[in-house]
Design a protein around this motif. Sequence first.
Motif, PDB file in Angstrom:
ATOM      1  N   GLU A 107       0.914  -1.203  -0.045  1.00  0.00           N
ATOM      2  CA  GLU A 107      -0.093   0.025   0.059  1.00  0.00           C
ATOM      3  C   GLU A 107       0.630   1.153  -0.144  1.00  0.00           C
ATOM      4  OE1 GLU A 107      -2.629  -0.265   3.512  1.00  0.00           O
ATOM      5  OE2 GLU A 107      -3.768  -1.704   2.654  1.00  0.00           O
ATOM      6  N   CYS A 109       0.499   5.611   0.179  1.00  0.00           N
ATOM      7  CA  CYS A 109      -0.024   6.823   0.003  1.00  0.00           C
ATOM      8  C   CYS A 109       0.542   7.825  -1.220  1.00  0.00           C
ATOM      9  CB  CYS A 109       0.142   7.750   1.384  1.00  0.00           C
ATOM     10  SG  CYS A 109      -0.774   7.168   2.766  1.00  0.00           S
ATOM     11  N   ASP A 173     -13.793   3.150   4.201  1.00  0.00           N
ATOM     12  CA  ASP A 173     -12.267   3.063   3.666  1.00  0.00           C
ATOM     13  C   ASP A 173     -11.895   4.541   3.395  1.00  0.00           C
ATOM     14  OD1 ASP A 173     -13.946   3.255   1.523  1.00  0.00           O
ATOM     15  OD2 ASP A 173     -13.009   1.602   0.395  1.00  0.00           O
ATOM     16  N   ILE A 176     -11.015   6.426   6.295  1.00  0.00           N
ATOM     17  CA  ILE A 176      -9.846   6.072   7.265  1.00  0.00           C
ATOM     18  C   ILE A 176      -8.469   5.961   6.616  1.00  0.00           C
ATOM     19  CG2 ILE A 176      -9.168   3.777   8.488  1.00  0.00           C
ATOM     20  CD1 ILE A 176     -12.073   3.392   8.983  1.00  0.00           C
ATOM     21  N   ASP A 177      -8.651   5.130   5.193  1.00  0.00           N
ATOM     22  CA  ASP A 177      -7.363   5.066   4.759  1.00  0.00           C
ATOM     23  C   ASP A 177      -6.640   6.410   4.073  1.00  0.00           C
ATOM     24  OD1 ASP A 177      -7.713   2.425   5.288  1.00  0.00           O
ATOM     25  OD2 ASP A 177      -8.293   1.925   3.267  1.00  0.00           O
ATOM     26  N   TRP A 178      -7.509   7.212   3.291  1.00  0.00           N
ATOM     27  CA  TRP A 178      -6.872   8.342   2.634  1.00  0.00           C
ATOM     28  C   TRP A 178      -6.887   9.549   3.451  1.00  0.00           C
ATOM     29  CZ3 TRP A 178      -3.498   9.510  -0.686  1.00  0.00           C
ATOM     30  CH2 TRP A 178      -3.412  10.899  -1.300  1.00  0.00           C
ATOM     31  N   GLU A 181      -5.229   8.380   7.386  1.00  0.00           N
ATOM     32  CA  GLU A 181      -3.952   7.572   7.516  1.00  0.00           C
ATOM     33  C   GLU A 181      -2.848   8.392   6.537  1.00  0.00           C
ATOM     34  OE1 GLU A 181      -3.069   5.518   9.300  1.00  0.00           O
ATOM     35  OE2 GLU A 181      -5.004   5.144  10.218  1.00  0.00           O
ATOM     36  N   CYS A 182      -3.396   8.881   5.315  1.00  0.00           N
ATOM     37  CA  CYS A 182      -2.390   9.560   4.374  1.00  0.00           C
ATOM     38  C   CYS A 182      -2.709  10.952   4.403  1.00  0.00           C
ATOM     39  CB  CYS A 182      -2.958   8.938   2.799  1.00  0.00           C
ATOM     40  SG  CYS A 182      -2.615   7.429   2.619  1.00  0.00           S
ATOM     41  N   TYR A 195      -8.057   7.744  -5.431  1.00  0.00           N
ATOM     42  CA  TYR A 195      -8.222   6.707  -4.295  1.00  0.00           C
ATOM     43  C   TYR A 195      -8.827   5.604  -4.677  1.00  0.00           C
ATOM     44  CZ  TYR A 195      -9.365   4.198  -0.041  1.00  0.00           C
ATOM     45  OH  TYR A 195      -9.709   3.164   0.858  1.00  0.00           O
ATOM     46  N   HIS A 199      -7.512   1.752  -5.561  1.00  0.00           N
ATOM     47  CA  HIS A 199      -7.908   0.933  -4.819  1.00  0.00           C
ATOM     48  C   HIS A 199      -8.772  -0.355  -5.580  1.00  0.00           C
ATOM     49  CE1 HIS A 199      -8.638  -0.229  -0.482  1.00  0.00           C
ATOM     50  NE2 HIS A 199     -10.049  -0.347  -0.825  1.00  0.00           N
ATOM     51  N   TYR A 287     -12.934  -4.864  -2.189  1.00  0.00           N
ATOM     52  CA  TYR A 287     -12.130  -4.100  -3.164  1.00  0.00           C
ATOM     53  C   TYR A 287     -12.146  -3.977  -4.421  1.00  0.00           C
ATOM     54  CZ  TYR A 287      -8.973  -4.781   1.469  1.00  0.00           C
ATOM     55  OH  TYR A 287      -8.637  -4.810   2.612  1.00  0.00           O
TER      56      TYR A 287
END
Length: 417
Positions: A107, A109, A173, A176-178, A181-182, A195, A199, A287
């Motif tokens: 993964e 960013c 997602d 949370i992920d982008w 976290e990023c 994103y 993904h 996904y």
Amino acid sequence: MKLLTIFPILCTITAAADVTSTTSPLPTDEHGDYNAADIIEWIRSKPDGIIHESLRVGREKPGDPNSINGLFVKSDAKAIEKGEAIAHIPWDCTINPGKKYRFNKYESCKNIDELAKELRLGEESTKAPYVRYLSSLPRGTMLGEWNEAAKDFLSVVLGHNELPPYEDGWKFDFEIDWVKECGGNENDKFERAAYHLNHSRDEDTLMVPIYDMMNHSNDPKKLNTLSYKPKEAGDVFRVVASRRIEPGEQVYNSYNRCNKCSIDLFGVDPEECETFSHYRTSEILSYFGFVEDFPQSWIFDFTDSSDGDVPSEFDTCMLKNPETGEIDVYWGVERADDHDIQWAKAQLKRLRKLLKKKDKLEEELVGEDEDKVGRYQWDIIWRYHGALETALEAAVEASFFDSSDDSSGDRIGKDEL
């Protein structure tokens, strides 16, 4: 990762993302089907670029708008022999994290950020043929892109986190992920598009043209390629034939080649598992936005309240016999115990009760307004509902015939559901 049933003219979901100001028309063949001619020419123009001369991009049935898109061996061309290069994609044709690329990193960013930059550039990008294609893809195929109405109804089908995929893996997602976290900007349309494109279409931390147009199958009779990531930044991404591919045949990739079922049942060599591709069937939905055909791999992980709130789980591999139509169930390491089976029966009862209300629910929930479930999302949800029902019923019926203590997995046939 790649998204099945590709190309913007395949299905009407929502309009393509408005992420470029000016976009040149996409190239098409004599039937009006997208053929990626600009991308193929661009790759072949590079010193290390190879696209096999027998390969074509288009519909399985040229000119048929209901036919699936993908990669095929031309019907009037020579076969692609085992070991032959199907594609060599040079580093500078990929969208990548640059010097931060690592072979064993899955993964990034940085790669999403680079994709957003390319989308902003549009036709000014040095990767314009690929960016043009990505910018034209329809939106709304990924669960995280669905509106709240579709997400909420999927949650109902899943029993509000009783069944996989579990919500932290799809409902939030992007946030949370982008964003978290990023450190991304949730209001930037380029970042949001990047994103979801990344993904659903990346190969770990790389966006790879042509390769990401291959459809998915784990059927040993269909799967016919192997892929090899660059060992380090600057190297070529390679795709080779794992067997002879005949004229007219579709060229397939597996999005979860290295899941436990493929390794245990089909003899997939773990040494060939270069990519992060151990996904189960529920994760394929999460996904990539579609329900995979058989073979399927399931794991049900839940809290067994009848056993003192002790976490419980069981996993199965399911194959469909093409001659008899029977579903063969193979237990994984975690077999279903009595409490698990009672839980599965309760879930089956709930799913069947919901099915009886389908027509009424469709009248209430489906429509084109923003607060309605779209037709595409509705169909995907019910397709997955059917897959869950089949998997749970197969596990319940198989448990009655299971008399072995071997936890490595047994084959138990059952009639098609």
